[in-house]
Motif scaffolding. Sequence first.
Motif, short mmCIF file in Angstrom:
data_model
loop_
_atom_site.label_atom_id
_atom_site.label_comp_id
_atom_site.label_asym_id
_atom_site.label_seq_id
_atom_site.Cartn_x
_atom_site.Cartn_y
_atom_site.Cartn_z
N CYS A 302 6.00 -16.71 9.85
CA CYS A 302 4.97 -16.95 8.77
C CYS A 302 3.98 -15.98 8.82
N VAL A 303 3.50 -15.38 10.23
CA VAL A 303 2.71 -14.25 10.35
C VAL A 303 3.12 -12.94 9.70
N ALA A 304 4.54 -12.81 9.94
CA ALA A 304 4.99 -11.42 9.23
C ALA A 304 5.04 -11.50 8.03
N ARG A 305 5.40 -12.67 7.25
CA ARG A 305 5.33 -12.64 5.87
C ARG A 305 3.91 -12.64 5.26
N ALA A 306 2.99 -13.29 6.19
CA ALA A 306 1.75 -13.29 5.60
C ALA A 306 1.14 -11.77 5.55
N ILE A 307 1.37 -10.86 6.18
CA ILE A 307 1.00 -9.64 6.42
C ILE A 307 1.58 -8.89 5.31
N ALA A 308 3.00 -8.93 5.18
CA ALA A 308 3.29 -8.32 3.74
C ALA A 308 2.70 -8.82 2.56
N ARG A 309 2.42 -10.25 2.39
CA ARG A 309 1.95 -10.72 1.26
C ARG A 309 0.31 -10.31 1.28
N GLY A 310 -0.27 -9.97 2.35
CA GLY A 310 -1.83 -9.36 2.12
C GLY A 310 -1.88 -8.11 1.56
N VAL A 311 -0.68 -7.27 1.93
CA VAL A 311 -0.68 -5.97 1.38
C VAL A 311 -0.03 -6.04 -0.16
N TYR A 312 0.77 -6.72 -0.50
CA TYR A 312 1.61 -6.87 -1.66
C TYR A 312 0.33 -7.49 -2.85
N GLU A 313 -0.49 -8.32 -2.49
CA GLU A 313 -1.58 -9.03 -3.29
C GLU A 313 -2.52 -8.22 -3.41
N ALA A 314 -2.96 -6.94 -2.66
CA ALA A 314 -4.23 -6.39 -2.76
C ALA A 314 -4.14 -5.87 -3.87
N LYS A 315 -5.62 -5.47 -4.25
CA LYS A 315 -5.87 -4.50 -5.16
C LYS A 315 -6.83 -3.26 -4.78
N ALA A 316 -6.72 -2.14 -5.25
CA ALA A 316 -7.41 -0.89 -4.51
C ALA A 316 -8.99 -1.25 -5.01
N LEU A 317 -9.58 -0.81 -4.01
CA LEU A 317 -10.98 -0.58 -4.05
C LEU A 317 -11.57 0.47 -5.12
N PHE A 319 -13.54 2.84 -5.08
CA PHE A 319 -14.35 3.97 -4.75
C PHE A 319 -13.52 5.48 -4.65
N GLU A 320 -13.94 6.52 -4.85
CA GLU A 320 -13.56 7.81 -4.54
C GLU A 320 -12.77 7.94 -3.31
N GLY A 321 -11.48 8.02 -3.29
CA GLY A 321 -10.77 8.35 -2.08
C GLY A 321 -9.97 7.17 -1.64
N ALA A 322 -10.31 5.97 -2.14
CA ALA A 322 -9.89 4.68 -1.73
C ALA A 322 -8.22 4.87 -1.96
N LEU A 323 -7.75 4.24 -0.62
CA LEU A 323 -6.15 4.10 -0.51
C LEU A 323 -5.56 3.45 -1.82
N PRO A 324 -4.35 3.66 -2.30
CA PRO A 324 -3.73 2.87 -3.22
C PRO A 324 -3.32 1.52 -2.89
N ALA A 325 -3.20 0.65 -3.81
CA ALA A 325 -2.64 -0.63 -3.55
C ALA A 325 -1.12 -0.67 -3.70
N TRP A 326 -0.38 -1.46 -2.88
CA TRP A 326 1.23 -1.24 -3.08
C TRP A 326 1.68 -1.56 -4.73
N ARG A 327 1.13 -2.20 -5.32
CA ARG A 327 1.45 -2.70 -6.66
C ARG A 327 1.00 -1.46 -7.64
N ASP A 328 0.11 -0.64 -7.31
CA ASP A 328 -0.21 0.46 -8.16
C ASP A 328 1.00 1.78 -7.85
N LYS A 329 1.69 1.49 -6.79
CA LYS A 329 2.65 2.48 -6.75
C LYS A 329 4.09 1.93 -7.17
N TRP A 330 4.28 0.63 -7.02
CA TRP A 330 5.72 0.19 -7.02
C TRP A 330 5.96 -1.14 -7.92
N GLY A 331 4.52 -1.39 -8.62
CA GLY A 331 4.68 -2.56 -9.52
C GLY A 331 4.77 -3.87 -8.75
#
Length: 335
Positions: A302-317, A319-331
């Motif tokens: 569950c911890v491993a799955r929750a880590i992946a979900r946290g990244v998968y569900e995220a939206k980019a901030l 701000f200039e230079g902010a890291l992309p979200a997973w969905r920005d790159k791969w849908g």
Amino acid sequence: MTSRRNLITDVAGVTVGNAEDAALASGVTVALFDSPAVASCAVMGGAPGTRETDLLEPDKMVPGIHGIVLAGGSAFGLDAASGVQAYLRERHIGFQIGTVCIPIVSQAVVFDMLNGGNKDWGRYPPYRELGYAAAEKAGSDFALGTAGGGFGATTVNLKGGLGSASAVTPSGHTVGALVIVNSIASAVIGAGPHFWAGGLEEGAEFGGKGHPTHVAPEERKPVWKGGPQPATTIALVATDAVLTKAQAKRLALSSHAGFARALRFSHGLFDGDTLFTAATGRKALGDEATDFTYLTVAAADCVARAIARGVYEAKALPFEGALPAWRDKWGGGPA
């Protein structure tokens, strides 16, 4: 996962609330318990930020706790637990010692101070009020990704965030995980899109891309934020099982395996990797050795799955230079 929310709140007796400040680019996530939960903790990173963890050791007298806070803000964010204490005290929730009611609230924080948000808050940081607000919102449903304590979280190459997952063991115990993914390293294999936790995915809970048949040596090369910048993944594992504090401690230690399954890498010098466990005591263990073993396996997954979900569900901030979200790159769905 049709019969469950696939959230830590599938565990009876647990509610969760989020509060965040978009300009600050940080926030707070609070887990509250219907009654004092038997709890413990394992700190495996080299740079932790915590509050009220010593009392969770099995040799300490406190029998249970009332809440756990996962927050941004680095050491400043430790103020959030005071806000949660205020919320609980107003409702006369805590240990009664004479005429005094003392809520016990443990906490861990992540370092999200360099993510582009405005941290010029004046004399006092805002986390106490954010903690109170998150406690007010505690319920069965809550947002994932760029929400609560995961609002400002990042990994080395993608936006991080708040993740959760749940499971039921063969013995019928429910277990769930709540994680802020602010890792020093990567949750995806090489340049992506596959998650290191892909082999554990249920349905398409984090994109449905599964796991590649082969991981090349260059994809295993560790990448990290570098320099003295600390980064942390912090988590809570909850279960409806009846556990002793010693068993809760063992569960915390075992559940850290989920960090290693979902991140390359974890538990480093500049990590603050910390994991809490809480047992709400609704269902006794039958065959103790077998049932507890099932529990440790499900919790780490569950911890491993929750880590992946946290990244998968995220939206980019924004701000200039902010890291992309997973969905920005791969849908948002399977390949």
